[in-house]
Design a protein around this motif. Structure first.
Motif, PDB file in Angstrom:
ATOM      1  N   THR A  38      34.729  16.560 -57.841  1.00  0.00           N
ATOM      2  CA  THR A  38      33.932  17.722 -57.743  1.00  0.00           C
ATOM      3  C   THR A  38      33.215  18.156 -59.107  1.00  0.00           C
ATOM      4  O   THR A  38      33.018  19.435 -59.081  1.00  0.00           O
ATOM      5  CB  THR A  38      34.887  18.766 -57.490  1.00  0.00           C
ATOM      6  OG1 THR A  38      35.809  18.966 -58.164  1.00  0.00           O
ATOM      7  CG2 THR A  38      35.548  18.475 -55.861  1.00  0.00           C
ATOM      8  N   THR A  39      33.035  16.951 -59.822  1.00  0.00           N
ATOM      9  CA  THR A  39      32.263  17.660 -61.081  1.00  0.00           C
ATOM     10  C   THR A  39      30.885  18.113 -61.014  1.00  0.00           C
ATOM     11  O   THR A  39      30.482  18.856 -62.030  1.00  0.00           O
ATOM     12  CB  THR A  39      32.377  16.491 -62.283  1.00  0.00           C
ATOM     13  OG1 THR A  39      31.471  15.363 -61.617  1.00  0.00           O
ATOM     14  CG2 THR A  39      33.703  16.060 -62.339  1.00  0.00           C
ATOM     15  N   VAL A  40      30.224  17.707 -60.001  1.00  0.00           N
ATOM     16  CA  VAL A  40      28.879  18.344 -59.868  1.00  0.00           C
ATOM     17  C   VAL A  40      28.874  19.306 -58.607  1.00  0.00           C
ATOM     18  O   VAL A  40      29.355  19.119 -57.341  1.00  0.00           O
ATOM     19  CB  VAL A  40      27.692  17.224 -59.458  1.00  0.00           C
ATOM     20  CG1 VAL A  40      26.514  17.649 -59.117  1.00  0.00           C
ATOM     21  CG2 VAL A  40      27.818  15.900 -60.514  1.00  0.00           C
ATOM     22  N   PRO A  41      28.604  20.554 -58.853  1.00  0.00           N
ATOM     23  CA  PRO A  41      28.648  21.595 -57.906  1.00  0.00           C
ATOM     24  C   PRO A  41      27.682  21.186 -56.707  1.00  0.00           C
ATOM     25  O   PRO A  41      26.551  20.702 -56.984  1.00  0.00           O
ATOM     26  CB  PRO A  41      28.170  22.998 -58.717  1.00  0.00           C
ATOM     27  CG  PRO A  41      28.009  22.551 -60.061  1.00  0.00           C
ATOM     28  CD  PRO A  41      27.933  21.007 -60.305  1.00  0.00           C
ATOM     29  N   ASP A  42      28.328  21.531 -55.499  1.00  0.00           N
ATOM     30  CA  ASP A  42      27.621  21.269 -54.118  1.00  0.00           C
ATOM     31  C   ASP A  42      27.195  19.855 -53.906  1.00  0.00           C
ATOM     32  O   ASP A  42      26.565  19.575 -53.035  1.00  0.00           O
ATOM     33  CB  ASP A  42      26.198  21.959 -54.230  1.00  0.00           C
ATOM     34  CG  ASP A  42      26.368  23.608 -54.054  1.00  0.00           C
ATOM     35  OD1 ASP A  42      27.564  24.047 -53.720  1.00  0.00           O
ATOM     36  OD2 ASP A  42      25.626  24.181 -54.700  1.00  0.00           O
ATOM     37  N   ARG A  43      28.069  18.885 -54.594  1.00  0.00           N
ATOM     38  CA  ARG A  43      28.053  17.605 -54.498  1.00  0.00           C
ATOM     39  C   ARG A  43      29.140  16.705 -54.462  1.00  0.00           C
ATOM     40  O   ARG A  43      29.516  15.868 -55.554  1.00  0.00           O
ATOM     41  CB  ARG A  43      27.028  16.709 -55.347  1.00  0.00           C
ATOM     42  CG  ARG A  43      25.532  17.232 -55.295  1.00  0.00           C
ATOM     43  CD  ARG A  43      24.476  16.465 -55.890  1.00  0.00           C
ATOM     44  NE  ARG A  43      23.186  16.852 -55.857  1.00  0.00           N
ATOM     45  CZ  ARG A  43      22.392  16.540 -54.855  1.00  0.00           C
ATOM     46  NH1 ARG A  43      22.483  15.871 -53.861  1.00  0.00           N
ATOM     47  NH2 ARG A  43      21.312  17.149 -55.002  1.00  0.00           N
ATOM     48  N   PRO A  44      30.145  17.113 -53.609  1.00  0.00           N
ATOM     49  CA  PRO A  44      31.511  16.420 -53.449  1.00  0.00           C
ATOM     50  C   PRO A  44      31.300  14.715 -53.321  1.00  0.00           C
ATOM     51  O   PRO A  44      30.503  14.607 -52.733  1.00  0.00           O
ATOM     52  CB  PRO A  44      32.135  17.122 -52.290  1.00  0.00           C
ATOM     53  CG  PRO A  44      31.316  17.542 -51.362  1.00  0.00           C
ATOM     54  CD  PRO A  44      30.022  17.810 -52.422  1.00  0.00           C
ATOM     55  N   ARG A  45      32.252  14.070 -54.004  1.00  0.00           N
ATOM     56  CA  ARG A  45      32.228  12.658 -53.935  1.00  0.00           C
ATOM     57  C   ARG A  45      33.626  12.181 -53.328  1.00  0.00           C
ATOM     58  O   ARG A  45      34.684  12.723 -53.809  1.00  0.00           O
ATOM     59  CB  ARG A  45      31.773  11.971 -55.241  1.00  0.00           C
ATOM     60  CG  ARG A  45      30.559  12.605 -55.874  1.00  0.00           C
ATOM     61  CD  ARG A  45      29.468  11.826 -54.982  1.00  0.00           C
ATOM     62  NE  ARG A  45      27.963  12.161 -55.449  1.00  0.00           N
ATOM     63  CZ  ARG A  45      27.246  12.149 -55.017  1.00  0.00           C
ATOM     64  NH1 ARG A  45      27.002  11.962 -53.799  1.00  0.00           N
ATOM     65  NH2 ARG A  45      25.852  12.470 -55.539  1.00  0.00           N
ATOM     66  N   TRP A  46      33.644  11.227 -52.835  1.00  0.00           N
ATOM     67  CA  TRP A  46      34.850  10.776 -52.314  1.00  0.00           C
ATOM     68  C   TRP A  46      35.077   9.120 -52.659  1.00  0.00           C
ATOM     69  O   TRP A  46      33.916   8.377 -52.446  1.00  0.00           O
ATOM     70  CB  TRP A  46      34.924  10.787 -50.618  1.00  0.00           C
ATOM     71  CG  TRP A  46      35.369  12.218 -50.233  1.00  0.00           C
ATOM     72  CD1 TRP A  46      36.377  12.798 -49.962  1.00  0.00           C
ATOM     73  CD2 TRP A  46      33.887  13.128 -49.779  1.00  0.00           C
ATOM     74  NE1 TRP A  46      36.055  13.991 -49.394  1.00  0.00           N
ATOM     75  CE2 TRP A  46      34.674  14.141 -49.401  1.00  0.00           C
ATOM     76  CE3 TRP A  46      32.878  13.218 -49.959  1.00  0.00           C
ATOM     77  CZ2 TRP A  46      33.988  15.165 -49.006  1.00  0.00           C
ATOM     78  CZ3 TRP A  46      32.232  14.192 -49.478  1.00  0.00           C
ATOM     79  CH2 TRP A  46      32.590  15.287 -48.970  1.00  0.00           C
TER      80      TRP A  46
END
Length: 81
Positions: A38-46
């Motif tokens: 969640t290091t980039v706001p509004d761009r969660p990654r899985w």
């Protein structure tokens, strides 16, 4: 495993067979696993591994039946009159 690519909404949606908007909606409702990045706001990654063994609610599995005891084998439904 550290070299795993991270999935954004488009990849998650493709994996689940839903639209990107549906993936965003499920995330906002808490119906997706917690993101791994969640290091980039509004761009969660899985990580793809996050979805291994994960069962989405509403796709053939009843979450409301978990931890429900099964009736004993001698149980029989009442006969219709």
């Amino acid at each position: 495993m550290a070299d795993q690519p991270l999935w954004g909404y488009p990849e998650v949606a493709a994996h689940l067979g839903i639209s990107v908007q549906a993936a965003r909606s499920r995330k906002s409702r808490g119906s997706l696993p917690a993101p791994d990045d969640t290091t980039v706001p509004d761009r969660p990654r899985w990580k793809p591994a996050t979805f291994q063994g994960w069962k989405p609610v509403g796709r053939g599995f009843r979450s409301d039946l978990r931890n429900t005891p099964t009736p004993p084998a001698s149980f029989s439904a009442p006969e219709a009159s």
